[in-house]
Enzyme design. Structure first.
Site, PDB file in Angstrom:
ATOM      1  N   GLU A 117       0.816  -1.222   0.000  1.00  0.00           N
ATOM      2  CA  GLU A 117       0.000   0.000   0.000  1.00  0.00           C
ATOM      3  C   GLU A 117       0.849   1.272   0.000  1.00  0.00           C
ATOM      4  O   GLU A 117       0.636   2.178   0.806  1.00  0.00           O
ATOM      5  CB  GLU A 117      -0.966   0.004   1.183  1.00  0.00           C
ATOM      6  N   GLU A 255      -4.663  -9.176   1.494  1.00  0.00           N
ATOM      7  CA  GLU A 255      -5.261  -8.913   2.804  1.00  0.00           C
ATOM      8  C   GLU A 255      -6.763  -8.839   2.649  1.00  0.00           C
ATOM      9  O   GLU A 255      -7.276  -8.257   1.683  1.00  0.00           O
ATOM     10  CB  GLU A 255      -4.805  -7.568   3.395  1.00  0.00           C
TER      11      GLU A 255
END
Length: 330
Positions: A117, A255
């Protein structure tokens, strides 16, 4: 010197063999942002006792890798804080691979993630050079491990209905990465959280739709029927990849999870419904893409040093003492 060369060659062969673990649908992320978490050897024992056969770790950690050696647990490993040097220096990438991959021939590495991210433009500009350098270093070491990067869901836009999905990448950093992943085939790692979509719009998103609980909500789109939000989000990614000209890039969910406390809709009941639903579901793929969808639940433990809201500390399937946060079956 000759003996050393033989030892290195044998180690690289073992790494290559270990890099072909059987592909399974579900793994669990093993974060370490806590001051009360169990020892790595105990963590690995818990994974094995629960028949969790894949683990994501967020940086190389020798004690964790040593504990994983010989277990057959497949590993998705992030490069951690080494990104700048990996991007700027092929020799640094080669040294990183030697220290963190080749030195652990008994570990079943599946993917190397070049960070998680990364949202700042300076960091984004280093991702692709680092991916190239690490992939070349792995190839030079005789390893078939694939390199990717893990992105947030909001790098995609217009995701409802799923077929409208497009890249939301204003800086343009993602498209060259997708081209790199496409040739030869490497997956895009994507973090997908129906929880945050539900939390942000509970008026329009039913809880049952967000947590895999059978309910009255269905979404029909281009002849496909969606009975849960996870599938809709995943297929919007696939739609965006098609529009970007990389339809062959596979998606791995790096995730996904649901908090059990300290936030809107964050209860043990909802967390169990979502995570058990995810475990039961991903072997079937999505309406757009049949076949198992490799996914990693976030996370194994509640982590009391996580940044952000208190709910961020409560995504664990287990408490730090290794007792279940709620009942779950793999």
């Amino acid at each position: 010197m000759a003996r050393k060369g033989v030892d290195v060659a044998v180690a690289l062969v073992l790494v290559a063999l270990a890099a072909f673990p059987a592909v399974h649908s579900i793994g669990v992320c093993n974060g370490v942002l806590g001051n009360n978490l169990p020892a790595p050897s105990d963590v690995v024992t818990l994974y094995r006792s629960k028949r969790i056969d894949a683990m994501r770790i967020y940086e190389p950690e020798s004690k964790v890798l040593t504990a994983l050696s010989g277990t057959g647990i497949a590993v998705l490993m992030d490069v951690g804080p080494a990104l700048p040097s990996l991007a700027s220096s092929p020799s640094a990438a080669a040294a990183w691979v030697k220290a963190n991959v080749s030195s652990f021939p008994g570990v079943s590495f599946r993917y190397i993630a070049v960070r998680n991210e990364v949202m700042d433009s300076a960091g984004q500009s280093t991702i692709l050079p680092a991916m190239r350098n690490v992939q070349r270093a792995l190839a030079a070491a005789g390893s078939p491990i694939k390199v990717s990067t893990s992105v947030r869901f909001d790098v995609f836009n217009n995701t409802s209905p799923p077929s409208n999905g497009v890249l939301a990448d204003k800086s343009g950093f993602l498209r060259p990465i997708l081209n790199f992943l496409a040739r030869p085939a490497r997956p895009l790692l994507a973090n997908v959280y129906p929880y945050f979509a539900y939390k942000g719009n509970p008026r329009d998103i039913q809880l049952t739709f967000a947590t895999f609980v059978p309910g009255s909500t269905t979404v029909n789109d281009n002849g496909l029927t969606y009975t849960n939000l996870f599938d809709a989000m995943v297929d919007s990614i696939y739609a965006a990849l098609e529009k970007a000209g990389t339809p062959g890039v596979k998606v791995v969910i790096s995730e996904s999870g649901w908090p059990s406390d300290q936030g809107f809709g964050a209860t043990a009941q909802n967390a169990r419904a979502y995570n058990q639903g995810l475990i039961n579901h991903v072997g079937n793929g999505s309406p757009k893409k049949a076949g198992a969808l490799e996914s990693y639940i976030f996370a194994m433990f509640n982590e009391n040093l996580k940044d952000g809201d208190e709910l961020e500390k409560n995504f664990g399937l287990f408490k730090p003492n290794m007792s279940p946060a709620y009942a779950i079956t793999f």
